[in-house]
Design an enzyme around this catalytic site. Structure first.
Site, PDB file in Angstrom:
ATOM      1  N   GLY A   1      62.199  17.489  34.144  1.00 22.66           N
ATOM      2  CA  GLY A   1      62.506  17.287  32.741  1.00 22.66           C
ATOM      3  C   GLY A   1      61.410  16.543  32.002  1.00 22.66           C
TER       4      GLY A   1
ATOM      5  N   ASP B   1      61.633  28.404  32.971  1.00 25.15           N
ATOM      6  CA  ASP B   1      61.062  29.731  33.221  1.00 25.15           C
ATOM      7  C   ASP B   1      59.624  29.791  32.717  1.00 25.15           C
ATOM      8  OD1 ASP B   1      63.636  30.270  34.067  1.00 25.15           O
ATOM      9  OD2 ASP B   1      64.212  31.225  32.188  1.00 25.15           O
TER      10      ASP B   1
END
Length: 315
Positions: free
Chosen positions: A229, A259
């Site tokens: 993150g 992705d």
């Protein structure tokens, strides 16, 4: 650059709805909505094509609603080798709360894929990867596909000289990493939670995450990337360990950022870049994607500037 092939066995039509402050249990008025072709491998392909990669996609689509996919592939110059079956590809709803900077996902079940269909996907991927390509296998497995089905798929791709990057989780990832030799991917990219699930223990800090990644490398995987993150990502090989991060970027949508990171890894591998450049490109793709909805990168100069700004720490 080597060709890039992505495999998405359980794609989705992503319906993103923007609201300024989500009220749970109440009436929400959307600021806008947008429909995109989605699924991990599709998202990776879109970003890789924006990087001017030679990209082929395969997997399984329902004939009933493949229009968004056909349009995306045509616009981006992506070679479409998806296998079509009867029915509709699932729709996933993404509620993007622009006030909180958070996204809530509602993922629906996908199509059922039988052994014959999986064999056709394997054949299409093998043909596209002949002579060596970077192949990304992304996402969950649909109904009808056993958790260990990725092992023979990876072995087939390794047999034609491909470098396989696997971005899956849970039972399929565990089954894949229990293989040996030709059944193992070149790289995997779990996030912190997925890695904890894989090893069966809490991983509270970078030291613990690195130790878990090293276990996977010792098992035969060449590169492990752990996305963390806002803390960036860890990149672990047998000879190097480093972290990469960028300053916090204001997010329009967090959907597909992981992705995009995989697309950064895949394109850098296709360009035979060293680990530091792989890391810079990966976090730059992810940060750049936060500013866009759908499987798209912003202008390449912005992505390159972000890569230059990435803070690299050797561990």
């Amino acid at each position: 650059m080597k060709p890039i092939v992505t495999i998405t066995l359980n794609p989705a039509v992503d319906l993103t709805i923007e609201v300024a402050g989500l009220v749970k249990g109440g009436v929400n008025r959307a600021e806008r909505s947008q429909t995109n072709a989605g699924g991990k491998g599709v998202n990776v392909a879109g970003c890789a094509a924006d990087w001017r990669g030679q990209v082929t996609v395969t997997g399984v689509l329902g004939r009933g609603n493949d229009g968004a996919f056909v349009e995306l592939f045509a616009v981006k110059g992506i070679s479409d080798k998806f296998i079509r079956v009867a029915g509709d590809t699932r729709t996933n709803i993404k509620i993007a709360d622009t006030a909180a900077g958070e996204t809530t996902d509602l993922n629906t079940p996908g199509l059922t894929v039988d052994a014959d269909c999986l064999a056709r996907v394997t054949a299409a991927a093998r043909e596209a990867a002949k002579g060596g390509a970077v192949v990304v296998i992304g996402g969950s497995l649909p109904a009808g596909v056993a958790p260990d089905a990725l092992r023979p798929l990876v072995a087939t791709l390794n047999g034609v000289g491909a470098d396989v990057v696997a971005d899956t989780s849970g039972a399929p990832l565990k089954a894949l990493l229990s293989g040996t030799g030709k059944e193992l991917p070149y790289a995997v990219k779990p996030n912190r939670h997925e890695l904890e699930e894989l090893v069966g223990r809490p991983l509270p800090d970078f030291k613990a995450l690195i130790a878990a990644a090293e276990e996977i490398v010792q098992g035969g995987v060449r590169l492990v990337v752990v996305s963390c993150g806002e803390d960036g990502a860890l990149f672990v090989t047998a000879g190097e360990k480093l972290s990469a991060r960028l300053p916090r970027v204001e997010a329009l949508s967090t959907v597909g950022a992981g992705d995009a990171m995989v697309a950064g890894i895949a394109t850098a591998l296709a360009e035979a870049k060293p680990l530091e450049i792989i890391a810079r490109q990966a976090v730059a793709f992810a940060a750049a994607k936060l500013r866009r909805i759908g499987p798209h990168l912003p202008e390449l100069a912005l992505v390159e500037a972000l890569a230059d700004q990435a803070e690299i720490t050797r561990l």
